[in-house]
Motif scaffolding. Sequence first.
Motif, PDB file in Angstrom:
ATOM      1  N   UNK A   1      36.138  53.825  46.282  1.00 13.93           N
ATOM      2  CA  UNK A   1      36.915  52.671  45.878  1.00 13.93           C
ATOM      3  C   UNK A   1      36.238  51.983  44.703  1.00 13.93           C
ATOM      4  N   UNK A   2      37.066  51.467  43.781  1.00  9.23           N
ATOM      5  CA  UNK A   2      36.607  50.641  42.665  1.00  9.23           C
ATOM      6  C   UNK A   2      37.473  49.389  42.650  1.00  9.23           C
ATOM      7  N   UNK A   3      36.851  48.224  42.651  1.00  9.34           N
ATOM      8  CA  UNK A   3      37.591  46.967  42.515  1.00  9.34           C
ATOM      9  C   UNK A   3      36.892  46.119  41.464  1.00  9.34           C
ATOM     10  N   UNK A   4      37.677  45.449  40.629  1.00  4.26           N
ATOM     11  CA  UNK A   4      37.156  44.835  39.420  1.00  4.26           C
ATOM     12  C   UNK A   4      36.914  43.336  39.568  1.00  4.26           C
ATOM     13  N   UNK A   5      35.658  42.939  39.372  1.00  2.00           N
ATOM     14  CA  UNK A   5      35.312  41.525  39.375  1.00  2.00           C
ATOM     15  C   UNK A   5      35.310  40.928  37.992  1.00  2.00           C
ATOM     16  N   UNK A   6      35.151  41.764  36.959  1.00  2.00           N
ATOM     17  CA  UNK A   6      35.247  41.320  35.569  1.00  2.00           C
ATOM     18  C   UNK A   6      36.679  41.498  35.086  1.00  2.00           C
ATOM     19  N   UNK A   7      36.976  40.971  33.905  1.00  5.94           N
ATOM     20  CA  UNK A   7      38.287  41.150  33.301  1.00  5.94           C
ATOM     21  C   UNK A   7      38.326  42.461  32.528  1.00  5.94           C
ATOM     22  N   UNK A   8      39.228  43.363  32.930  1.00  6.83           N
ATOM     23  CA  UNK A   8      39.457  44.646  32.264  1.00  6.83           C
ATOM     24  C   UNK A   8      38.165  45.425  32.037  1.00  6.83           C
TER      25      UNK A   8
ATOM     26  N   UNK B   1      44.238  41.209  40.074  1.00  7.99           N
ATOM     27  CA  UNK B   1      44.364  40.922  41.498  1.00  7.99           C
ATOM     28  C   UNK B   1      43.009  40.637  42.127  1.00  7.99           C
ATOM     29  N   UNK B   2      42.049  41.527  41.878  1.00  8.35           N
ATOM     30  CA  UNK B   2      40.778  41.472  42.598  1.00  8.35           C
ATOM     31  C   UNK B   2      39.889  40.311  42.181  1.00  8.35           C
ATOM     32  N   UNK B   3      40.011  39.837  40.932  1.00  4.23           N
ATOM     33  CA  UNK B   3      39.127  38.733  40.542  1.00  4.23           C
ATOM     34  C   UNK B   3      39.862  37.409  40.401  1.00  4.23           C
ATOM     35  N   UNK B   4      40.990  37.275  41.095  1.00  6.23           N
ATOM     36  CA  UNK B   4      41.790  36.046  41.005  1.00  6.23           C
ATOM     37  C   UNK B   4      41.222  34.893  41.834  1.00  6.23           C
TER      38      UNK B   4
ATOM     39  N   UNK C   1      34.998  33.506  42.773  1.00  2.44           N
ATOM     40  CA  UNK C   1      35.398  34.797  42.202  1.00  2.44           C
ATOM     41  C   UNK C   1      34.705  35.949  42.926  1.00  2.44           C
ATOM     42  N   UNK C   2      33.410  35.806  43.186  1.00  2.00           N
ATOM     43  CA  UNK C   2      32.690  36.856  43.903  1.00  2.00           C
ATOM     44  C   UNK C   2      33.177  37.019  45.332  1.00  2.00           C
ATOM     45  N   UNK C   3      33.372  35.888  46.024  1.00  2.39           N
ATOM     46  CA  UNK C   3      33.903  35.963  47.381  1.00  2.39           C
ATOM     47  C   UNK C   3      35.305  36.575  47.378  1.00  2.39           C
ATOM     48  N   UNK C   4      36.130  36.123  46.446  1.00  2.74           N
ATOM     49  CA  UNK C   4      37.503  36.640  46.373  1.00  2.74           C
ATOM     50  C   UNK C   4      37.539  38.132  46.142  1.00  2.74           C
ATOM     51  N   UNK C   5      36.658  38.616  45.285  1.00  2.00           N
ATOM     52  CA  UNK C   5      36.568  40.055  45.043  1.00  2.00           C
ATOM     53  C   UNK C   5      36.251  40.792  46.343  1.00  2.00           C
ATOM     54  N   UNK C   6      35.309  40.273  47.101  1.00  7.70           N
ATOM     55  CA  UNK C   6      34.946  40.912  48.369  1.00  7.70           C
ATOM     56  C   UNK C   6      36.104  40.876  49.358  1.00  7.70           C
TER      57      UNK C   6
ATOM     58  N   UNK D   1      32.338  50.825  44.134  1.00  5.45           N
ATOM     59  CA  UNK D   1      31.874  50.297  42.850  1.00  5.45           C
ATOM     60  C   UNK D   1      32.618  49.008  42.535  1.00  5.45           C
ATOM     61  N   UNK D   2      31.858  47.968  42.203  1.00  8.42           N
ATOM     62  CA  UNK D   2      32.436  46.666  41.863  1.00  8.42           C
ATOM     63  C   UNK D   2      31.918  46.238  40.488  1.00  8.42           C
ATOM     64  N   UNK D   3      32.600  46.602  39.406  1.00 12.78           N
ATOM     65  CA  UNK D   3      32.177  46.170  38.073  1.00 12.78           C
ATOM     66  C   UNK D   3      32.451  44.689  37.857  1.00 12.78           C
ATOM     67  N   UNK D   4      31.385  43.925  37.580  1.00 13.08           N
ATOM     68  CA  UNK D   4      31.494  42.463  37.497  1.00 13.08           C
ATOM     69  C   UNK D   4      30.887  41.914  36.207  1.00 13.08           C
TER      70      UNK D   4
END
Length: 451
Positions: free
Chosen positions: A345-352, A374-377, A215-220, A321-324
Amino acid sequence: MIILSKATDYLEQVYNVIEHRDPNQPEFLEAVHDFFKTMTPVFEAHPEYIDANILERLTEPERVIQFRVPWLDDAGHARVNRGFRVQFNSAIGPYKGGLRLHPSVNLSIVKFLGFEQIFKNALTGLPIGGGKGGSDFDPKGKSDNEIMRFCQSFMTELSKYIGLDTDVPAGDIGVGGREIGFLYGQYKRLRGADRGILTGKGLSYGGSLARTEATGYGLAYYTDEMLKANGLNFAGQRVAISGAGNVATYAIQKVTELGGKVLTCSDSNGYVVDENGIDFEVVKQIKEVERGRIKEYADRVDSATYNEGSVWSARLAYDIALPCATQNEIDGDKAQIVIANGAKAVAEGANMPSTPEAIAAYQAAKVLYGPAKAANAGGVAVSALEMSQNSMRLSWTFDEVDARLKKIMQAIFEQSVAAADEYDVSGDYLSGANIAGFTKVADAMMAQGLV
């Protein structure tokens, strides 16, 4: 007088039905409302979806299971928790989604997570439907034996409703390798060995390399694609990350490898700031090995400081910012701070993790926004790859799994861009992800008839 289009009228009618049925499920209503806001162009282009009442069918889970989980604590006292499994949609494959152990877990949260999971899973391109589950049990402060007894009781009931071609759970907040091991052991005891029944397993009994990092790698990887599409990259960027669990820990590692400097991580008590860059190995030792608090990072690293409260309230310069951490951790006011801090840019590692007000603030400020579905899939993508390896009775190398993960995350971004372009919302990655995931599921439901 406002004249509503057929599509807008249909979306409003369906939301009113859901709100009337589930008035006390705020997280679920928020997820549905936010999703519906992006769907108007799809229903204007496809009135057949309205005629088939796809949305009302899609927002009602195929099955909701709630059960009692009795277990014995170390003092010999009988304890009782609630267990949940929401099997939301199986149009494209067996239900797939994590189990969350946290005191906040209730039916609303499990339904919101399951609803989001439908589209997240569809975006991976893999044949998996949407589901979610968990319990209001809190593993923090519990002994290994207490957690084992809880997991055994939980699986005794859950085992009646899951199966290799029906429902394959995984981990989520509060459910790591220890918990998956206990759950699998009890399933095997009750139903016989079936290594594909849970994902996130240990490598010695059917787990996949790179699942922990996924999940962390995918977010990146997703964020890197979003940045590159806009003439940017991670190199030299200052990055703020919340959380210090599985997602945040491995996002720190991969973002650092891609050239970014991660300045922060956090837990429910507070956050640390390290201007030299957060040391992945120290975070991993504290959180994965010792199961400690993130405050200990500042005790061990001279360049770090610890502060109580939310990292998103901090006045700190950063570019990404990557909220996880968890849902709704960034509200409208915190989003304004994120923007004022310089986030591009903001991309979400947590759900909602962002409220509707936060998302509106990002969009108004032209901040690039990568939504969670998308980002935490990456986690569920590698879970599905683990299912494939179990079915074939083989294991891929770490590099093979990682390469597949990277391709999946790139494809998710590309699908989102293509869907946004097709429906005249170019640059809106939230709408693009929602539309791409929805149309795949909706078309499968249409093909299978009124079921």
